[in-house]
Motif scaffolding. Sequence first.
Motif, short mmCIF file in Angstrom:
data_model
loop_
_atom_site.label_atom_id
_atom_site.label_comp_id
_atom_site.label_asym_id
_atom_site.label_seq_id
_atom_site.Cartn_x
_atom_site.Cartn_y
_atom_site.Cartn_z
N GLN A 45 -0.75 -9.68 -32.74
CA GLN A 45 0.28 -10.70 -32.85
C GLN A 45 1.41 -10.53 -31.85
O GLN A 45 2.38 -11.27 -31.87
N GLY A 46 1.27 -9.52 -31.01
CA GLY A 46 2.22 -9.40 -29.92
C GLY A 46 3.48 -8.63 -30.22
O GLY A 46 4.48 -8.82 -29.56
N THR A 47 3.45 -7.75 -31.22
CA THR A 47 4.64 -6.97 -31.49
C THR A 47 4.82 -5.90 -30.43
O THR A 47 3.89 -5.22 -30.06
N ALA A 48 6.01 -5.80 -29.94
CA ALA A 48 6.32 -4.72 -29.03
C ALA A 48 7.53 -3.95 -29.55
O ALA A 48 7.89 -2.93 -29.01
N ASN A 49 8.13 -4.46 -30.59
CA ASN A 49 9.38 -3.87 -31.07
C ASN A 49 9.35 -3.54 -32.55
O ASN A 49 10.36 -3.66 -33.21
N ASP A 50 8.22 -3.13 -33.08
CA ASP A 50 8.17 -2.68 -34.46
C ASP A 50 8.13 -1.17 -34.43
O ASP A 50 7.09 -0.57 -34.16
N SER A 51 9.27 -0.55 -34.66
CA SER A 51 9.36 0.90 -34.50
C SER A 51 8.43 1.64 -35.46
O SER A 51 7.87 2.68 -35.10
N PHE A 52 8.22 1.12 -36.66
CA PHE A 52 7.34 1.80 -37.61
C PHE A 52 5.91 1.79 -37.11
O PHE A 52 5.23 2.83 -37.10
N VAL A 53 5.42 0.64 -36.66
CA VAL A 53 4.05 0.55 -36.15
C VAL A 53 3.92 1.39 -34.88
O VAL A 53 2.91 2.09 -34.69
N ASP A 54 4.93 1.37 -34.03
CA ASP A 54 4.91 2.20 -32.82
C ASP A 54 4.80 3.68 -33.18
O ASP A 54 4.06 4.43 -32.53
N GLN A 55 5.52 4.11 -34.21
CA GLN A 55 5.47 5.51 -34.65
C GLN A 55 4.09 5.86 -35.20
O GLN A 55 3.58 6.96 -34.97
N LEU A 56 3.49 4.93 -35.96
CA LEU A 56 2.14 5.17 -36.47
C LEU A 56 1.17 5.42 -35.31
O LEU A 56 0.43 6.41 -35.30
N LEU A 57 1.19 4.51 -34.35
CA LEU A 57 0.27 4.62 -33.22
C LEU A 57 0.53 5.89 -32.43
O LEU A 57 -0.41 6.60 -32.07
N GLU A 58 1.78 6.21 -32.20
CA GLU A 58 2.12 7.41 -31.44
C GLU A 58 1.63 8.67 -32.17
O GLU A 58 1.12 9.59 -31.53
N SER A 59 1.78 8.71 -33.49
CA SER A 59 1.28 9.86 -34.26
C SER A 59 -0.21 10.06 -34.04
O SER A 59 -0.66 11.16 -33.73
N TYR A 60 -0.97 8.98 -34.20
CA TYR A 60 -2.42 9.08 -34.01
C TYR A 60 -2.78 9.47 -32.59
O TYR A 60 -3.66 10.29 -32.36
N ARG A 61 -2.10 8.88 -31.62
CA ARG A 61 -2.40 9.21 -30.22
C ARG A 61 -2.05 10.66 -29.89
O ARG A 61 -2.63 11.25 -28.99
N GLN A 62 -1.11 11.25 -30.63
CA GLN A 62 -0.77 12.66 -30.44
C GLN A 62 -1.66 13.58 -31.25
O GLN A 62 -1.45 14.79 -31.27
N GLY A 63 -2.65 13.00 -31.95
CA GLY A 63 -3.60 13.81 -32.69
C GLY A 63 -3.11 14.30 -34.03
O GLY A 63 -3.56 15.32 -34.54
N ARG A 64 -2.17 13.58 -34.61
CA ARG A 64 -1.68 13.99 -35.94
C ARG A 64 -1.56 12.78 -36.86
O ARG A 64 -1.36 11.66 -36.40
N LEU A 65 -1.65 13.05 -38.12
CA LEU A 65 -1.48 12.00 -39.11
C LEU A 65 0.00 11.68 -39.26
O LEU A 65 0.83 12.55 -39.13
N PRO A 66 0.33 10.42 -39.54
CA PRO A 66 1.74 10.08 -39.79
C PRO A 66 2.27 10.92 -40.94
O PRO A 66 1.56 11.21 -41.89
N LEU A 67 3.51 11.34 -40.83
CA LEU A 67 4.21 12.21 -41.79
C LEU A 67 3.96 13.69 -41.54
O LEU A 67 4.64 14.50 -42.11
N ARG A 68 2.95 14.03 -40.80
CA ARG A 68 2.54 15.43 -40.67
C ARG A 68 3.20 16.07 -39.49
O ARG A 68 3.30 15.54 -38.43
#
Length: 124
Positions: free
Chosen positions: A101-124
């Motif tokens: 849907q074209g979100t570029a400014n949803d900090s929560f979703v960005d954090q989720l993606l960044e966690s996974y890309r860094q090889g860790r689960l969100p919250l961990r």
Amino acid sequence: MSRTYVEKLLAELNEGRILTQQTFEGLDVEGYLNDRDASTFADEWMQSFKRWAQATAVAEEEVLRACREQAFKQTLALTGEPELAGYVSDDIGLIGAALLQGTANDSFVDQLLESYRQGRLPLR
């Protein structure tokens, strides 16, 4: 953002770059799921879900279904934990829905993606 970004996400999943053995190393699955359900994380997750993932047209996207399925299968194969696999699949679905849907400014979703890309689960 668009379908291209979700296709990139699917490629990263298929290539084993997002979910690896290290993602789940030393994980107390029950404790992790309890932490997710009991924290402000759960509230933020639901707000983002309502914002991005409830649109029927988005939920029907084949590429989004493929991302969710791949995330579920990989998590299940790596952990043997179907409940955890469901949570990871839901996270990937939320990320994909927001990207579609074209979100570029949803900090929560960005954090989720960044966690996974860094090889860790969100919250961990």
